[in-house]
Scaffold this active site. Structure first.
Site, PDB file in Angstrom:
ATOM      1  N   TYR A 179      71.246  26.460  51.847  1.00  0.00           N
ATOM      2  CA  TYR A 179      70.712  25.124  52.131  1.00  0.00           C
ATOM      3  C   TYR A 179      70.609  24.317  50.847  1.00  0.00           C
ATOM      4  CZ  TYR A 179      67.255  21.552  53.398  1.00  0.00           C
ATOM      5  OH  TYR A 179      66.586  20.362  53.591  1.00  0.00           O
ATOM      6  N   LYS A 183      72.264  20.663  49.515  1.00  0.00           N
ATOM      7  CA  LYS A 183      71.434  19.560  49.020  1.00  0.00           C
ATOM      8  C   LYS A 183      71.819  19.178  47.590  1.00  0.00           C
ATOM      9  CE  LYS A 183      70.512  18.703  52.247  1.00  0.00           C
ATOM     10  NZ  LYS A 183      70.359  17.491  53.080  1.00  0.00           N
TER      11      LYS A 183
END
Length: 304
Positions: A179, A183
């Site tokens: 994740y 980002k």
């Protein structure tokens, strides 16, 4: 070190200082289905009757998991709209196991980076056309401060780098790192896009931001599934959905961002409008340029 926005008296200053957006056209990604988009639009119209009276809100049928269809959606939008003043790339998937989409690309990376990359670049001609006629055009990429947790010296040169496992296909740490990688890509994209716009002397501001830890319905489900043992410690430092939207609203519409566009363009912003220092990798122009190139190559390879 933080700059600008830090001296705001309260978060509600942001709301009170947002000017009328009458006449502007905006896209905000995020709804997972037309049903959810329609529900959100209905709620906004109930809260703000003027939106219903003037029929200003419409759902956009956009499936970010279908990279091949994004160009089609963008082309249809550009054919129907004469301008686009604000693009907010808000939709994202939270930490998850390493699963690959039909193109052999990590679902997390494809949805969280490649999809907004393709949508934005497909809409750039309309954004640039709007910027040539009207001031204040902005692109907002909602990232996260979780990118700060990544190990240093990340590489993003190809699909193998997009799909890196960080030691496991399904552990709490590796899922979080995947994740975080997506980002990091969001913030690198913001910085590189701003550099390219500046080189072309296009008056558009691109802002990357961390909205805070927002306790949405999706976040609640994620906590229950993966972090129920530490729910209380997560909740106590989380923001409500309303508070969690304020930094995005600031980046998308506050006058200060346009007035100080040399400061905010390509910057990394945290609640509620503070410019903060992203990670060393997020500030690496070579890594950002490599990501742009590898993103274009990956999308070209799969026909998206």
């Amino acid at each position: 070190m933080s700059t600008s926005g830090a001296d705001r008296k309260t978060k509600w200053d942001i709301v009170s200082e947002i000017p009328s957006l009458h006449g502007k056209v905006a896209i905000v990604t995020g709804a997972k289905s037309l049903e959810k988009a329609d529900k959100a639009i209905k709620q906004m119209k109930e809260d703000n009757p003027s939106l219903a009276r003037d029929d200003l809100l419409h759902p956009l049928a956009l499936e970010l998991g279908d990279l091949q269809n994004i160009n089609t959606v963008a082309a249809k939008f550009a054919a129907e709209e004469k301008r686009l003043d604000i693009l907010v790339n808000n939709a994202a998937l939270l930490a998850r196991p390493l699963d690959l989409d039909k193109n052999g690309i990590s679902v997390s990376f494809a949805t969280n980076h490649l999809a907004p990359f393709r949508l934005t670049t497909a809409l750039l001609p309309l954004l640039k056309k709007t910027a040539a006629e009207y001031s204040g055009v902005r692109i907002v990429n909602v990232g996260s401060d979780v990118h700060l947790k990544l190990p240093p010296s990340i590489q993003l040169n190809n699909i193998a780098d997009f799909n890196q496992s960080f030691g496991s296909t399904d552990s709490a740490e590796s899922n979080l790192f995947r994740y975080a990688l997506s980002k990091l890509a969001n913030h690198l994209f913001s910085a590189e896009l701003q550099r390219r716009l500046d080189a072309e002397k296009v008056p558009i501001v691109t802002v990357g931001l961390h909205p805070g830890y927002v306790l949405t319905d999706g976040a609640n489900r994620h906590i229950d599934k993966y972090h129920s043992d530490i729910r209380e410690s997560i909740v106590v430092r989380s923001l409500s959905p309303l508070d969690g939207a304020l930094t995005t609203v600031f980046a998308a519409a506050h006058p200060e961002v346009w007035e100080k566009r040399d400061l905010y363009g390509g910057a990394y912003v945290e609640p509620y409008g503070r410019i903060e220092q992203p990670s060393e990798d997020a500030r690496d122009p070579i890594l950002a340029a490599n990501l742009w190139k590898s993103s274009e190559e990956a999308l070209q390879r799969i026909g998206a």
